[in-house]
Design a protein around this motif. Structure first.
Motif, PDB file in Angstrom:
ATOM      1  N   GLN A  82       0.824  -1.203   0.000  1.00  0.00           N
ATOM      2  CA  GLN A  82       0.000   0.000   0.000  1.00  0.00           C
ATOM      3  C   GLN A  82       0.861   1.258   0.000  1.00  0.00           C
ATOM      4  O   GLN A  82       0.594   2.217  -0.739  1.00  0.00           O
ATOM      5  N   GLU A  83       1.913   1.274   0.827  1.00  0.00           N
ATOM      6  CA  GLU A  83       2.793   2.437   0.909  1.00  0.00           C
ATOM      7  C   GLU A  83       3.478   2.703  -0.427  1.00  0.00           C
ATOM      8  O   GLU A  83       3.542   3.852  -0.894  1.00  0.00           O
ATOM      9  N   ILE A  84       3.997   1.655  -1.038  1.00  0.00           N
ATOM     10  CA  ILE A  84       4.729   1.806  -2.299  1.00  0.00           C
ATOM     11  C   ILE A  84       3.797   2.254  -3.421  1.00  0.00           C
ATOM     12  O   ILE A  84       4.162   3.094  -4.252  1.00  0.00           O
ATOM     13  N   ALA A  85       2.571   1.713  -3.433  1.00  0.00           N
ATOM     14  CA  ALA A  85       1.603   2.123  -4.458  1.00  0.00           C
ATOM     15  C   ALA A  85       1.292   3.613  -4.344  1.00  0.00           C
ATOM     16  O   ALA A  85       1.238   4.325  -5.346  1.00  0.00           O
ATOM     17  N   ARG A  86       1.131   4.094  -3.107  1.00  0.00           N
ATOM     18  CA  ARG A  86       0.850   5.519  -2.926  1.00  0.00           C
ATOM     19  C   ARG A  86       2.069   6.372  -3.273  1.00  0.00           C
ATOM     20  O   ARG A  86       1.945   7.480  -3.801  1.00  0.00           O
ATOM     21  N   GLN A  90       2.486   9.308  -5.964  1.00  0.00           N
ATOM     22  CA  GLN A  90       2.748  10.577  -5.278  1.00  0.00           C
ATOM     23  C   GLN A  90       1.499  11.063  -4.541  1.00  0.00           C
ATOM     24  O   GLN A  90       1.153  12.236  -4.554  1.00  0.00           O
ATOM     25  N   GLN A  91       0.859  10.115  -3.876  1.00  0.00           N
ATOM     26  CA  GLN A  91      -0.375  10.410  -3.151  1.00  0.00           C
ATOM     27  C   GLN A  91      -0.125  10.398  -1.648  1.00  0.00           C
ATOM     28  O   GLN A  91       0.594   9.544  -1.137  1.00  0.00           O
ATOM     29  N   ILE A  92      -0.705  11.361  -0.948  1.00  0.00           N
ATOM     30  CA  ILE A  92      -0.627  11.416   0.508  1.00  0.00           C
ATOM     31  C   ILE A  92      -1.999  11.069   1.068  1.00  0.00           C
ATOM     32  O   ILE A  92      -2.969  11.803   0.859  1.00  0.00           O
ATOM     33  N   LYS A  93      -2.092   9.952   1.765  1.00  0.00           N
ATOM     34  CA  LYS A  93      -3.358   9.533   2.368  1.00  0.00           C
ATOM     35  C   LYS A  93      -3.383  10.074   3.791  1.00  0.00           C
ATOM     36  O   LYS A  93      -2.637   9.619   4.658  1.00  0.00           O
ATOM     37  N   PHE A  94      -4.241  11.049   4.029  1.00  0.00           N
ATOM     38  CA  PHE A  94      -4.225  11.839   5.260  1.00  0.00           C
ATOM     39  C   PHE A  94      -5.549  11.705   5.993  1.00  0.00           C
ATOM     40  O   PHE A  94      -6.616  12.004   5.457  1.00  0.00           O
ATOM     41  N   ARG A 119      -2.184  16.462  -4.140  1.00  0.00           N
ATOM     42  CA  ARG A 119      -1.692  15.116  -3.853  1.00  0.00           C
ATOM     43  C   ARG A 119      -2.303  14.531  -2.590  1.00  0.00           C
ATOM     44  O   ARG A 119      -2.165  13.341  -2.322  1.00  0.00           O
ATOM     45  N   ILE A 120      -2.956  15.362  -1.806  1.00  0.00           N
ATOM     46  CA  ILE A 120      -3.508  14.895  -0.535  1.00  0.00           C
ATOM     47  C   ILE A 120      -4.909  14.336  -0.730  1.00  0.00           C
ATOM     48  O   ILE A 120      -5.781  14.997  -1.288  1.00  0.00           O
ATOM     49  N   LYS A 121      -5.111  13.133  -0.262  1.00  0.00           N
ATOM     50  CA  LYS A 121      -6.446  12.535  -0.253  1.00  0.00           C
ATOM     51  C   LYS A 121      -6.876  12.398   1.197  1.00  0.00           C
ATOM     52  O   LYS A 121      -6.277  11.651   1.971  1.00  0.00           O
ATOM     53  N   ALA A 136      -3.340  -0.268   9.952  1.00  0.00           N
ATOM     54  CA  ALA A 136      -3.506  -1.241   8.865  1.00  0.00           C
ATOM     55  C   ALA A 136      -2.831  -0.800   7.576  1.00  0.00           C
ATOM     56  O   ALA A 136      -2.836  -1.541   6.593  1.00  0.00           O
ATOM     57  N   GLY A 137      -2.257   0.409   7.561  1.00  0.00           N
ATOM     58  CA  GLY A 137      -1.563   0.889   6.373  1.00  0.00           C
ATOM     59  C   GLY A 137      -2.462   1.527   5.333  1.00  0.00           C
ATOM     60  O   GLY A 137      -2.010   1.841   4.228  1.00  0.00           O
ATOM     61  N   LYS A 138      -3.732   1.758   5.662  1.00  0.00           N
ATOM     62  CA  LYS A 138      -4.647   2.357   4.690  1.00  0.00           C
ATOM     63  C   LYS A 138      -4.440   3.856   4.554  1.00  0.00           C
ATOM     64  O   LYS A 138      -4.788   4.455   3.535  1.00  0.00           O
ATOM     65  N   ILE A 139      -3.929   4.493   5.614  1.00  0.00           N
ATOM     66  CA  ILE A 139      -3.518   5.896   5.564  1.00  0.00           C
ATOM     67  C   ILE A 139      -2.122   5.975   6.166  1.00  0.00           C
ATOM     68  O   ILE A 139      -1.698   5.052   6.870  1.00  0.00           O
ATOM     69  N   ASP A 140      -1.408   7.049   5.891  1.00  0.00           N
ATOM     70  CA  ASP A 140      -0.028   7.157   6.354  1.00  0.00           C
ATOM     71  C   ASP A 140       0.175   8.225   7.426  1.00  0.00           C
ATOM     72  O   ASP A 140       1.086   8.137   8.232  1.00  0.00           O
ATOM     73  N   ILE A 141      -0.664   9.244   7.414  1.00  0.00           N
ATOM     74  CA  ILE A 141      -0.591  10.324   8.400  1.00  0.00           C
ATOM     75  C   ILE A 141      -2.003  10.619   8.881  1.00  0.00           C
ATOM     76  O   ILE A 141      -2.949  10.567   8.090  1.00  0.00           O
ATOM     77  N   ALA A 142      -2.153  10.938  10.149  1.00  0.00           N
ATOM     78  CA  ALA A 142      -3.477  11.272  10.658  1.00  0.00           C
ATOM     79  C   ALA A 142      -3.369  12.283  11.782  1.00  0.00           C
ATOM     80  O   ALA A 142      -2.418  12.262  12.561  1.00  0.00           O
ATOM     81  N   MET A 143      -4.325  13.180  11.831  1.00  0.00           N
ATOM     82  CA  MET A 143      -4.522  14.007  13.013  1.00  0.00           C
ATOM     83  C   MET A 143      -5.589  13.300  13.836  1.00  0.00           C
ATOM     84  O   MET A 143      -6.680  13.017  13.334  1.00  0.00           O
TER      85      MET A 143
END
Length: 295
Positions: A82-86, A90-94, A119-121, A136-143
């Protein structure tokens, strides 16, 4: 070692049937048998008992040990995919919970470049669900919001600020004339409460326990926090909410809570401990660190 073999093995431990495992992965049964043999050769041990009479005990102790490690390895590999695909996209899953989103989104949009924003989703659900998605790796950064500093295995959380909770009521409600209120005085009020995905539920329980009351509650699984505010606005009940979330909300009055317990809304930036931030993600976090909501 073929990581696919580990996936087959984990499923064999769960199903205890070669045919069912082959069907699950849509491969031939000999493929599963060969995979188990390769693993046994790799570790120089028997993972599966040759005696198939006792099906429930078909996995040896060595197999059970490998099973525990294989689950963790498979999870890491899945997260890596998941990380490599994003990264390639160049996508940021936030992850941004609705309440924190209301407090921060204008600052985020105002301080980040248009190129970075594209780039931010954003994933917007409650903090409880966002933490699970982060792990679970579905997002990489979270508030994330919480009622205590976040201390979860595999998660690095940096505290940004704490914000006070308040009681929110309709401007038509008799309590709207007050500036503050004690939780004990709310025994007979109907609270519009939250489901499990919101940390407010735990804060509500802490205040109720301190005041030794058991208020009436109506719990709604709402798609976002605005629905609770709308029910309060229409005077269908009162609620507990972070004070910043109702700033400048027409028809709603926020009351300070007089009870002297240290319940606050903690806001943290969280990532997985082993996650390597891109330059864009580092820039996003740097901007978030500089934002301080005003009361």
């Amino acid at each position: 070692m073929n990581t696919r073999d580990l996936q087959y093995f984990v499923m064999l431990v769960k199903l205890k049937n070669y045919t069912q495992v082959a069907k699950y992965f849509n491969v031939s049964q000999p493929s599963i048998t060969q995979a188990i043999r390769r693993l046994e050769q790799e570790f120089d041990t028997n993972l599966v008992r040759k005696d198939r009479v006792h099906r429930d005990e078909m996995i040896t102790r060595s197999g059970q040990l490998l099973y525990k490690k294989a689950i963790a390895i498979n999870k890491k590999i899945d997260i890596a995919h998941q990380e490599i695909a994003r990264a390639d996209q160049q996508q940021i899953k936030f992850g941004l919970p609705p309440i924190i989103g209301k407090m921060y989104i204008s600052h985020i949009i105002g301080n980040l470049s248009k190129q970075l924003l594209q780039r931010i989703k954003i994933v917007s659900v409650g903090s409880h669900d966002l933490l699970a998605e982060l792990q679970a790796g579905k997002i990489d950064i979270a508030m994330l919001g919480s009622i205590a500093p976040i201390n979860q295995a595999g998660v690095f959380a940096q505290l940004i600020t704490t914000r006070p909770f308040s009681i929110i009521v309709s401007e038509q409600h008799p309590l709207a004339k007050k500036k503050s209120v004690s939780f004990r005085d709310l025994t007979d009020e109907l609270f519009i409460n939250y489901d499990q995905q919101y940390v407010h539920k735990a804060a509500f329980q802490a205040y109720s326990t301190y005041a030794q009351i058991n208020p009436r509650t109506a719990v709604y699984k709402v798609p976002n926090i605005s629905w609770i505010k709308e029910l309060v606005r229409q005077n269908k009940g009162i609620s507990l909410m972070v004070k910043d979330a109702v700033k400048d909300e027409p028809g709603i009055v926020a009351l300070d809570i007089e009870d002297p317990i240290p319940e606050k809304f903690y806001i943290s930036i969280a990532t997985r401990e082993d996650y390597i931030l891109s330059k864009d993600e580092q820039q996003l976090i740097s901007q978030l660190e500089e934002i301080t909501p005003t009361a």
